[in-house]
Design a protein around this motif. Structure first.
Motif, PDB file in Angstrom:
ATOM      1  N   VAL A 161       0.518  -1.380  -0.117  1.00 34.36           N
ATOM      2  CA  VAL A 161       0.143   0.031   0.530  1.00 34.36           C
ATOM      3  C   VAL A 161       1.045   1.050  -0.200  1.00 34.36           C
ATOM      4  O   VAL A 161       1.875   1.214   0.863  1.00 34.36           O
ATOM      5  CB  VAL A 161      -0.933  -0.196   1.115  1.00 34.36           C
ATOM      6  N   THR A 162       0.306   1.976  -0.918  1.00 29.65           N
ATOM      7  CA  THR A 162       1.350   3.589  -0.687  1.00 29.65           C
ATOM      8  C   THR A 162       0.446   4.372  -0.086  1.00 29.65           C
ATOM      9  O   THR A 162      -1.609   4.962  -0.444  1.00 29.65           O
ATOM     10  CB  THR A 162       2.020   3.848  -2.190  1.00 29.65           C
ATOM     11  N   PHE A 163       0.223   4.800   1.239  1.00 28.68           N
ATOM     12  CA  PHE A 163      -0.506   5.618   1.752  1.00 28.68           C
ATOM     13  C   PHE A 163       0.217   7.241   2.045  1.00 28.68           C
ATOM     14  O   PHE A 163       1.544   7.784   2.429  1.00 28.68           O
ATOM     15  CB  PHE A 163      -0.919   4.867   2.908  1.00 28.68           C
ATOM     16  N   ALA A 164      -0.701   7.958   2.397  1.00 25.28           N
ATOM     17  CA  ALA A 164       0.007   9.047   3.682  1.00 25.28           C
ATOM     18  C   ALA A 164      -0.354   9.853   4.658  1.00 25.28           C
ATOM     19  O   ALA A 164      -0.884   8.643   5.334  1.00 25.28           O
ATOM     20  CB  ALA A 164      -1.951  10.456   3.020  1.00 25.28           C
ATOM     21  N   PRO A 165       0.620   9.993   5.419  1.00 25.05           N
ATOM     22  CA  PRO A 165       0.396   9.654   6.923  1.00 25.05           C
ATOM     23  C   PRO A 165      -0.576  11.011   7.423  1.00 25.05           C
ATOM     24  O   PRO A 165       0.303  11.365   8.069  1.00 25.05           O
ATOM     25  CB  PRO A 165       2.144  10.897   6.996  1.00 25.05           C
ATOM     26  N   THR A 166      -1.533  10.178   7.436  1.00 24.09           N
ATOM     27  CA  THR A 166      -2.351  10.673   7.634  1.00 24.09           C
ATOM     28  C   THR A 166      -4.125   9.682   8.552  1.00 24.09           C
ATOM     29  O   THR A 166      -3.590   8.449   8.578  1.00 24.09           O
ATOM     30  CB  THR A 166      -3.202  11.427   7.074  1.00 24.09           C
ATOM     31  N   VAL A 167      -3.987  10.528   8.849  1.00 23.06           N
ATOM     32  CA  VAL A 167      -5.104   8.549   9.608  1.00 23.06           C
ATOM     33  C   VAL A 167      -6.059   8.010   8.889  1.00 23.06           C
ATOM     34  O   VAL A 167      -6.438   7.157   8.532  1.00 23.06           O
ATOM     35  CB  VAL A 167      -7.217   9.824  10.519  1.00 23.06           C
ATOM     36  N   ILE A 225       1.337  11.294  11.485  1.00 19.29           N
ATOM     37  CA  ILE A 225      -0.056  10.716  11.602  1.00 19.29           C
ATOM     38  C   ILE A 225      -0.600  11.538  13.022  1.00 19.29           C
ATOM     39  O   ILE A 225      -1.299  11.494  13.475  1.00 19.29           O
ATOM     40  CB  ILE A 225      -0.084   8.879  11.743  1.00 19.29           C
ATOM     41  N   ARG A 226       0.044  11.482  13.665  1.00 18.74           N
ATOM     42  CA  ARG A 226      -0.437  12.440  15.475  1.00 18.74           C
ATOM     43  C   ARG A 226      -0.701  13.761  14.876  1.00 18.74           C
ATOM     44  O   ARG A 226      -1.542  13.609  15.355  1.00 18.74           O
ATOM     45  CB  ARG A 226       0.967  11.869  16.436  1.00 18.74           C
ATOM     46  N   MET A 227      -0.291  14.410  14.409  1.00 22.31           N
ATOM     47  CA  MET A 227       0.027  15.896  14.254  1.00 22.31           C
ATOM     48  C   MET A 227      -1.899  15.912  13.391  1.00 22.31           C
ATOM     49  O   MET A 227      -3.109  16.756  13.560  1.00 22.31           O
ATOM     50  CB  MET A 227       0.816  16.526  13.599  1.00 22.31           C
ATOM     51  N   ASP A 228      -2.056  15.195  12.654  1.00 19.05           N
ATOM     52  CA  ASP A 228      -3.426  14.690  12.228  1.00 19.05           C
ATOM     53  C   ASP A 228      -4.106  14.425  12.909  1.00 19.05           C
ATOM     54  O   ASP A 228      -6.049  14.633  12.292  1.00 19.05           O
ATOM     55  CB  ASP A 228      -3.053  13.592  10.352  1.00 19.05           C
ATOM     56  N   ALA A 229      -4.617  13.226  13.218  1.00 19.85           N
ATOM     57  CA  ALA A 229      -5.382  12.887  14.581  1.00 19.85           C
ATOM     58  C   ALA A 229      -5.478  13.432  15.812  1.00 19.85           C
ATOM     59  O   ALA A 229      -7.028  13.723  15.595  1.00 19.85           O
ATOM     60  CB  ALA A 229      -4.738  11.867  15.065  1.00 19.85           C
ATOM     61  N   VAL A 230      -4.141  14.748  15.527  1.00 19.46           N
ATOM     62  CA  VAL A 230      -5.085  15.664  16.564  1.00 19.46           C
ATOM     63  C   VAL A 230      -6.026  16.338  16.153  1.00 19.46           C
ATOM     64  O   VAL A 230      -6.919  17.096  16.390  1.00 19.46           O
ATOM     65  CB  VAL A 230      -3.696  16.176  17.291  1.00 19.46           C
ATOM     66  N   LYS A 231      -5.378  17.465  14.579  1.00 21.17           N
ATOM     67  CA  LYS A 231      -6.281  18.417  14.514  1.00 21.17           C
ATOM     68  C   LYS A 231      -7.767  16.776  13.597  1.00 21.17           C
ATOM     69  O   LYS A 231      -8.497  18.422  13.681  1.00 21.17           O
ATOM     70  CB  LYS A 231      -5.239  18.433  12.492  1.00 21.17           C
ATOM     71  N   ASN A 232      -8.034  16.029  13.794  1.00 22.06           N
ATOM     72  CA  ASN A 232      -8.718  15.747  12.847  1.00 22.06           C
ATOM     73  C   ASN A 232     -10.093  14.699  14.570  1.00 22.06           C
ATOM     74  O   ASN A 232     -10.714  14.221  14.362  1.00 22.06           O
ATOM     75  CB  ASN A 232      -8.823  14.891  12.419  1.00 22.06           C
ATOM     76  N   HIS A 233      -9.179  15.369  15.693  1.00 14.67           N
ATOM     77  CA  HIS A 233      -9.786  14.977  16.687  1.00 14.67           C
ATOM     78  C   HIS A 233     -10.261  13.432  16.805  1.00 14.67           C
ATOM     79  O   HIS A 233     -10.934  12.454  16.875  1.00 14.67           O
ATOM     80  CB  HIS A 233     -11.506  15.541  17.145  1.00 14.67           C
ATOM     81  N   ALA A 234      -9.004  12.413  16.744  1.00 15.06           N
ATOM     82  CA  ALA A 234      -9.237  11.257  16.454  1.00 15.06           C
ATOM     83  C   ALA A 234      -8.020  11.024  16.943  1.00 15.06           C
ATOM     84  O   ALA A 234      -6.980  11.352  17.139  1.00 15.06           O
ATOM     85  CB  ALA A 234      -9.314  10.836  14.939  1.00 15.06           C
TER      86      ALA A 234
END
Length: 276
Positions: free
Chosen positions: A135-141, A171-180
């Protein structure tokens, strides 16, 4: 008259040091909680192991009344795995041992365990990277979800994601941004788990590049990785009487291999693009 002279052999007992090195090794291993450790081959002859694995017979079919049920053969496939030996040694002068400055014996024991643990970890990592699911994926939720979607089964086994510290932070920064996600992790499989997002436990590893990732599903019945140990870690000592040096070595006989590649997704992390 009783012998009351303390010898170097009295200070370094391999039977005592062996469990100490083994403890250091177990504490240092990161992939062991994911890999199933098998000690059933200890003491058995041979240096090449043939590891069987059953193949799926296929889904059931609709059968009409009075019609015979087709009989399928339960298949197996096997992989030959070569047992290897990881070993490391140290040498300590009598002066260093007797002075006790910095506890050289304790430090040698700790580093021997760490050295072998790192070698076993590297071998498990090499095997994990052989997984065929990609899989190729972005470092996001959303990227983590893309990795989960690759798994072919739908069971609820715990998934662990190994990434570099830099990727984990993104990934953690994106999770915090999206409240996940959550920093509070119940039943973490590996000590030092960074955080949890979408039920995936994120593990930071400097052994992975920022572009590398491994999604591994923990399954004790059909594990992604297996670690076969042929012998417990062995510690031996010897003396160089001309230099008054004590030599200590430790070794472990084992085989690490990819057992079920359906439990692993090898990820490539997309590089961030500049804002337009």
């Amino acid at each position: 008259m009783a012998d009351t002279i303390t010898q170097m052999a009295d200070m370094i007992d391999p039977e005592v040091l062996g469990p100490m090195v083994h403890y250091s090794l177990e504490k240092a291993l990161r992939f062991t909680p994911i890999a199933k450790t098998d000690d059933s081959l200890k003491g058995k002859p041979g240096d090449t192991l043939s590891m069987p694995k059953f193949t799926y017979i296929g889904d059931a079919q609709d059968i009409g009344e009075g019609q015979p049920i087709p009989l399928d053969k339960l298949g197996t496939k096997s992989a030959s795995v070569k047992v290897k030996k990881a070993a490391k040694g140290t040498q300590i002068t009598d002066e260093a041992l007797l002075s006790g400055e910095g506890e050289p014996l304790k430090e040698s024991t700790r580093q021997l365990g760490l050295a072998i643990a790192n070698k076993i970890d590297d071998d498990l990592l090499t095997e994990a990277k052989k997984g065929k699911q990609k899989v190729t994926f972005a470092p996001t939720v959303s990227g983590v979800q893309d990795g989960l979607d690759v798994f072919s089964d739908e069971d609820d086994k715990q998934v662990v994601l190994f990434v570099s510290p830099a990727t984990a932070a993104k990934i953690r920064m994106d999770a915090v941004k999206n409240h996940a996600g959550s920093d509070t992790i119940a039943n973490a499989l590996i000590k030092g788990t960074y955080f949890d997002v979408l039920g995936v436990q994120i593990i930071r590893s400097k052994k992975l590049k920022d572009t590398e990732a491994l999604f591994i599903k923990a399954d004790n019945t059909s594990p992604a990785l297996k670690l076969i140990r042929k012998r417990d870690i062995q510690v031996e000592t010897d003396r160089d009487i001309t230099k008054k040096i004590t030599i200590m070595t430790a070794d472990q006989h084992y085989a690490a291999y990819l057992y079920d590649d359906t439990k692993i997704v090898v990820g490539t992390v997309q590089a961030e693009t500049a804002d337009k």
